[in-house]
Design a protein around this motif. Structure first.
Motif, PDB file in Angstrom:
ATOM      1  N   ASN A  98       0.813  -1.295  -0.026  1.00 32.95           N
ATOM      2  CA  ASN A  98       0.236   0.026   0.162  1.00 32.95           C
ATOM      3  C   ASN A  98       0.892   1.268   0.051  1.00 32.95           C
ATOM      4  O   ASN A  98       0.378   2.263   0.636  1.00 32.95           O
ATOM      5  CB  ASN A  98      -0.862  -0.050   1.436  1.00 32.95           C
ATOM      6  N   ASN A  99       1.984   1.219  -0.741  1.00 33.56           N
ATOM      7  CA  ASN A  99       3.057   2.315  -0.815  1.00 33.56           C
ATOM      8  C   ASN A  99       3.578   2.321  -2.170  1.00 33.56           C
ATOM      9  O   ASN A  99       4.538   2.359  -2.470  1.00 33.56           O
ATOM     10  CB  ASN A  99       4.306   1.686  -0.053  1.00 33.56           C
ATOM     11  N   GLU A 100       2.509   3.218  -3.086  1.00 33.14           N
ATOM     12  CA  GLU A 100       2.833   3.571  -4.485  1.00 33.14           C
ATOM     13  C   GLU A 100       3.739   4.787  -4.696  1.00 33.14           C
ATOM     14  O   GLU A 100       3.506   5.720  -3.823  1.00 33.14           O
ATOM     15  CB  GLU A 100       1.556   3.859  -5.225  1.00 33.14           C
ATOM     16  N   VAL A 101       4.855   4.415  -5.252  1.00 35.58           N
ATOM     17  CA  VAL A 101       5.782   5.513  -5.249  1.00 35.58           C
ATOM     18  C   VAL A 101       6.345   5.457  -6.664  1.00 35.58           C
ATOM     19  O   VAL A 101       6.786   4.544  -7.118  1.00 35.58           O
ATOM     20  CB  VAL A 101       7.071   5.394  -4.102  1.00 35.58           C
ATOM     21  N   LYS A 102       6.456   6.787  -7.374  1.00 35.19           N
ATOM     22  CA  LYS A 102       7.271   6.974  -8.641  1.00 35.19           C
ATOM     23  C   LYS A 102       8.716   6.630  -8.178  1.00 35.19           C
ATOM     24  O   LYS A 102       9.396   6.933  -7.443  1.00 35.19           O
ATOM     25  CB  LYS A 102       7.024   8.339  -9.050  1.00 35.19           C
ATOM     26  N   ASN A 103       9.371   6.047  -9.518  1.00 32.00           N
ATOM     27  CA  ASN A 103      10.756   5.791  -9.210  1.00 32.00           C
ATOM     28  C   ASN A 103      11.686   7.214  -8.823  1.00 32.00           C
ATOM     29  O   ASN A 103      12.425   6.887  -7.819  1.00 32.00           O
ATOM     30  CB  ASN A 103      11.194   5.037 -10.340  1.00 32.00           C
ATOM     31  N   ILE A 104      11.401   8.129  -9.581  1.00 30.96           N
ATOM     32  CA  ILE A 104      12.255   9.271  -9.388  1.00 30.96           C
ATOM     33  C   ILE A 104      11.987   9.698  -7.916  1.00 30.96           C
ATOM     34  O   ILE A 104      12.874  10.173  -7.308  1.00 30.96           O
ATOM     35  CB  ILE A 104      11.799  10.309 -10.308  1.00 30.96           C
ATOM     36  N   ASP A 105      10.881   9.730  -7.312  1.00 31.64           N
ATOM     37  CA  ASP A 105      10.505  10.041  -6.148  1.00 31.64           C
ATOM     38  C   ASP A 105      11.363   9.247  -4.795  1.00 31.64           C
ATOM     39  O   ASP A 105      11.854   9.580  -3.888  1.00 31.64           O
ATOM     40  CB  ASP A 105       9.093  10.106  -5.591  1.00 31.64           C
ATOM     41  N   LEU A 106      11.186   7.877  -5.378  1.00 32.55           N
ATOM     42  CA  LEU A 106      11.903   7.088  -4.463  1.00 32.55           C
ATOM     43  C   LEU A 106      13.574   7.106  -4.511  1.00 32.55           C
ATOM     44  O   LEU A 106      14.007   7.271  -3.234  1.00 32.55           O
ATOM     45  CB  LEU A 106      11.568   5.415  -4.967  1.00 32.55           C
ATOM     46  N   VAL A 107      13.903   7.512  -5.569  1.00 37.00           N
ATOM     47  CA  VAL A 107      15.480   7.427  -5.599  1.00 37.00           C
ATOM     48  C   VAL A 107      15.881   9.033  -4.899  1.00 37.00           C
ATOM     49  O   VAL A 107      16.669   9.145  -4.183  1.00 37.00           O
ATOM     50  CB  VAL A 107      16.060   7.705  -7.072  1.00 37.00           C
ATOM     51  N   GLY A 108      14.734  10.082  -4.937  1.00 36.29           N
ATOM     52  CA  GLY A 108      15.067  11.001  -4.355  1.00 36.29           C
ATOM     53  C   GLY A 108      15.055  10.994  -3.002  1.00 36.29           C
ATOM     54  O   GLY A 108      16.001  11.467  -2.111  1.00 36.29           O
ATOM     55  N   MET A 109      14.258  10.217  -2.257  1.00 36.04           N
ATOM     56  CA  MET A 109      14.287   9.757  -0.846  1.00 36.04           C
ATOM     57  C   MET A 109      15.442   9.282  -0.367  1.00 36.04           C
ATOM     58  O   MET A 109      15.830   9.483   0.683  1.00 36.04           O
ATOM     59  CB  MET A 109      12.917   8.814  -0.731  1.00 36.04           C
ATOM     60  N   LEU A 110      15.888   8.295  -1.318  1.00 40.63           N
ATOM     61  CA  LEU A 110      17.084   7.566  -0.993  1.00 40.63           C
ATOM     62  C   LEU A 110      18.425   8.468  -0.830  1.00 40.63           C
ATOM     63  O   LEU A 110      19.089   8.321   0.392  1.00 40.63           O
ATOM     64  CB  LEU A 110      17.346   6.626  -2.027  1.00 40.63           C
ATOM     65  N   CYS A 111      18.420   9.471  -1.919  1.00 38.47           N
ATOM     66  CA  CYS A 111      19.571  10.470  -1.760  1.00 38.47           C
ATOM     67  C   CYS A 111      19.557  11.178  -0.417  1.00 38.47           C
ATOM     68  O   CYS A 111      20.461  11.268   0.154  1.00 38.47           O
ATOM     69  CB  CYS A 111      19.492  11.354  -2.981  1.00 38.47           C
ATOM     70  N   GLU A 112      18.066  11.782  -0.122  1.00 36.63           N
ATOM     71  CA  GLU A 112      17.936  12.547   1.129  1.00 36.63           C
ATOM     72  C   GLU A 112      18.341  11.788   2.239  1.00 36.63           C
ATOM     73  O   GLU A 112      19.207  12.286   3.097  1.00 36.63           O
ATOM     74  CB  GLU A 112      16.559  12.829   1.162  1.00 36.63           C
TER      75      GLU A 112
END
Ligand code: NAD
Ligand code: DAU
Length: 352
Positions: free
Chosen positions: A253-267
């Motif tokens: 129940n955690n849909e995320v766009k790839n670019i947002d996920l990579v952004g989160m990982l970077c942060e």
């Protein structure tokens, strides 16, 4: 008490399931069958090697004679079948191994278990859990509802087509022979012991090494992320409480766009990792050529397993990613040897 064989138990989800099982049911007898392909790693199980009721067997699920022998000699009552070729990009480069392991291997296991189960007069408590993927349902548009257990199959990659074939066989063994098979279809997992080729570990490792972060296409593909321990609890629940012949969808129940996920990982990496070679890490994001046939969106409706068996995910993406990053930071000697010459060869084939 169960006597369980976990195929693919040296891989990512398999080894997490083995740890979950040994911790939750310390008196159960656990056999792992794994061919130790590039994705299998005995280090994932090293803490278990001195247990009396744990056995690792190196072997191929396509080898009928060995499987017959294993089921019989260890008096197995439960199969958790996770062995597979699992990476979409590799299935595009070479589909043959996917058909062999995922289709022929699953068929071999089903046949062996059928023979053994018949020889025992079909005990009620025997189970054959076939672990599969949401990718068999194909690709969703942004406005489409999430996949349910009755969504028609529409696999788009050689990987998902081979998993679909194996799902159909598992289903047919229940309907034709009454064999107690259960199928689970799960969304994208992440967590400890995830091989570096997959999105999340690949990005974590490249950030640590100061290498480009290759995002396919426009980065707007969506995946439904599930922390691997939540998946293991779901598989445990299905083995204990699921009904033979049923399919259960499992999702975060955690849909995320790839670019947002990579952004989160970077942060998170900027916050948690000392001395990054490039900081802020998001400077490393690079859009690259898209994966052929790249599915746009996956989303799982997990209401059946929630309502009928009482399972639901516990981890949020942010917290799960934080734990995962800390695991990769503290276990560099786990992943560094995996960046082998063979892996580098694969990496250049995919990323140029
Ligand atoms: P993985 O690639 O990390 O591990 C697969 C394991 O299977 C490895 O240890 C490998 O050595 C073993 N194996 C491969 N071929 C074999 C053979 N012929 N005989 C015996 N062992 C063999 O895969 P994973 O990500 O842990 O996935 C496990 C299962 O879960 C797969 O069936 C996959 O389709 C399914 N799944 C994975 C995800 C995910 O996000 N990773 C999501 C849903 C479903
Ligand atoms: O949905 C479940 C499936 O999830 C499992 O059945 C598969 O075994 C598992 O590998 C996974 O498949 P994906 O193809 O979704 O996972 P992967 O980590 O390869 O890619 C996740 C997303 O990130 C996908 O949209 C492709 C994209 N991606 C991936 C890599 C490796 C990139 O943009 N760049 C990359 O370098």
């Amino acid at each position: 008490m169960r006597r369980i064989i976990i195929t693919g138990g040296a891989g990512f989800i398999g080894s997490n399931l083995v740890h979950h099982w040994c911790e939750t049911y310390p008196d159960d007898y656990v056999v792992v069958l794994d061919a130790l392909t590039y994705a299998g790693n005995l280090n994932n199980l090293s803490s278990l090697k001195d247990r009396d009721n744990f056995l690792f067997v190196k072997g191929d699920i396509c080898d009928r004679e060995s499987i017959d022998h294993l089921l019989q000699s260890h008096q197995i009552d439960t199969v958790a079948h996770l062995a597979a070729e699992s990476h979409v990009d590799r299935s595009i480069l070479g589909p043959g191994a996917f058909v062999q392991t995922n289709v022929v291997g699953t068929f071999t296991l089903l046949e062996s278990f059928r023979n053994y189960w018949l020889s025992k007069d079909k005990p009620d408590h025997y189970r054959f859990l076939h672990v599969s993927t949401d990718e068999v349902y194909g690709s969703l548009e942004p406005e489409d509802s999430a996949f349910t257990e009755t969504t028609p199959y529409a696999p788009n990659s050689p990987y998902s087509a081979s998993k679909a074939g194996s799902d159909h066989l598992a289903r047919a063994y229940y309907h034709t022979y009454g064999m107690p098979t259960i199928i689970t279809n799960c969304s994208n997992n992440y967590g400890p012991y995830h091989f570096p080729e997959k999105l999340i570990p690949l990005m974590c490792i490249n950030i640590l090494l100061g290498k480009p972060l290759p995002v396919y296409g426009d980065g707007l593909n969506v995946r439904d992320w599930l922390y691997v321990e939540d998946h293991c609890r779901a598989l445990d629940t299905v083995i204990q409480k699921g009904l033979p012949g049923e399919t259960y969808n499992i999702g975060g129940n955690n849909e995320v766009k790839n670019i947002d996920l990579v952004g989160m990982l970077c942060e998170l990496m900027d916050e948690l990792a000392p001395d990054l070679p490039v900081k802020p890490a998001k400077q490393l994001i690079t859009f690259v050529k898209d994966r052929p046939g790249h599915d746009r969106r996956y989303a799982i409706d997990a209401s059946k397993i929630r309502n009928q068996l009482g399972w639901q995910p516990q981890e949020t993406v942010r917290e799960g990613l934080r734990k995962t990053i800390l695991w990769y930071l503290h276990n560099q000697n786990w992943w560094q040897p995996l960046l082998s010459p063979d892996y580098q060869k694969y990496y250049s084939q995919v990323y140029g």
